[in-house]
Design an enzyme around this catalytic site. Structure first.
Site, mmCIF file in Angstrom:
data_model
loop_
_atom_site.group_PDB
_atom_site.id
_atom_site.type_symbol
_atom_site.label_atom_id
_atom_site.label_comp_id
_atom_site.label_asym_id
_atom_site.label_seq_id
_atom_site.Cartn_x
_atom_site.Cartn_y
_atom_site.Cartn_z
ATOM 1 N N HIS A 61 0.825 -1.217 0.000
ATOM 2 C CA HIS A 61 0.000 0.000 0.000
ATOM 3 C C HIS A 61 0.850 1.254 0.000
ATOM 4 O O HIS A 61 2.025 1.246 0.317
ATOM 5 C CB HIS A 61 -0.987 -0.010 1.177
ATOM 6 C CG HIS A 61 -0.447 0.559 2.463
ATOM 7 N ND1 HIS A 61 -0.410 1.907 2.712
ATOM 8 C CD2 HIS A 61 0.063 -0.031 3.561
ATOM 9 C CE1 HIS A 61 0.099 2.127 3.914
ATOM 10 N NE2 HIS A 61 0.407 0.955 4.450
ATOM 11 N N CYS A 62 0.196 2.341 -0.395
ATOM 12 C CA CYS A 62 0.790 3.673 -0.332
ATOM 13 C C CYS A 62 -0.334 4.635 0.060
ATOM 14 O O CYS A 62 -1.268 4.234 0.736
ATOM 15 C CB CYS A 62 1.443 4.052 -1.662
ATOM 16 S SG CYS A 62 0.300 4.127 -3.057
ATOM 17 N N ARG A 63 -0.251 5.863 -0.366
ATOM 18 C CA ARG A 63 -1.287 6.835 -0.011
ATOM 19 C C ARG A 63 -2.581 6.586 -0.779
ATOM 20 O O ARG A 63 -3.659 6.550 -0.202
ATOM 21 C CB ARG A 63 -0.772 8.262 -0.267
ATOM 22 C CG ARG A 63 -1.760 9.346 0.110
ATOM 23 C CD ARG A 63 -1.128 10.731 -0.035
ATOM 24 N NE ARG A 63 -2.120 11.768 0.219
ATOM 25 C CZ ARG A 63 -2.838 12.356 -0.737
ATOM 26 N NH1 ARG A 63 -2.688 12.015 -2.006
ATOM 27 N NH2 ARG A 63 -3.711 13.297 -0.423
ATOM 28 N N GLY A 65 -2.611 4.297 -3.894
ATOM 29 C CA GLY A 65 -2.565 3.082 -4.698
ATOM 30 C C GLY A 65 -1.672 3.168 -5.924
ATOM 31 O O GLY A 65 -1.405 2.158 -6.558
ATOM 32 N N ILE A 91 -4.045 4.245 1.757
ATOM 33 C CA ILE A 91 -4.368 4.624 3.128
ATOM 34 C C ILE A 91 -5.502 5.652 3.173
ATOM 35 O O ILE A 91 -6.216 5.757 4.162
ATOM 36 C CB ILE A 91 -3.104 5.099 3.886
ATOM 37 C CG1 ILE A 91 -3.296 4.927 5.391
ATOM 38 C CG2 ILE A 91 -2.710 6.497 3.489
ATOM 39 C CD1 ILE A 91 -2.021 4.898 6.184
#
Length: 105
Positions: A61-63, A65, A91
């Site tokens: 995951h990241c901020r 996608g 997130i």
């Protein structure tokens, strides 16, 4: 690329599933908001390939996608991974749908 929703990730967590959660954001971002993932910033993925499990599901995951999607595409193309799942919406989606106490930025 395979994806997983935040609701599916929450179910994995709640059920105690054996999976790996990796965050490819930067350290300063993880300090703002995190959901218990192992931090491997995107720029360091090539030298940390060995930290990605090959024998179980790995959720990246990241901020939002995008960066996690880039990491997954690179790992699949260059290292043959077939067990990677991108957290759809990152997130931000987690903060919207699962835990409103997670700070959005």
């Amino acid at each position: 690329m395979k994806e997983i929703t935040v609701k599916e990730l929450k179910a994995l967590m709640d059920n105690g599933a054996d999976f790996q959660l990796i965050d490819v954001r930067e350290q300063h971002e993880a300090e703002i908001a995190e959901i218990g993932a192992e931090l491997i910033p995107l720029g360091t993925v090539p030298e940390n390939v060995d930290k990605f499990a090959k024998d179980k599901q790995v959720v990246v995951h990241c901020r939002s996608g995008a960066r996690s999607g880039n990491a997954i595409q690179w790992l699949e193309a260059n290292h043959g991974f077939e067990n990677l799942y991108n957290l759809k919406g990152g997130i931000l989606a987690w903060a919207d749908e699962i835990d409103q106490s997670v700070q959005k930025y």
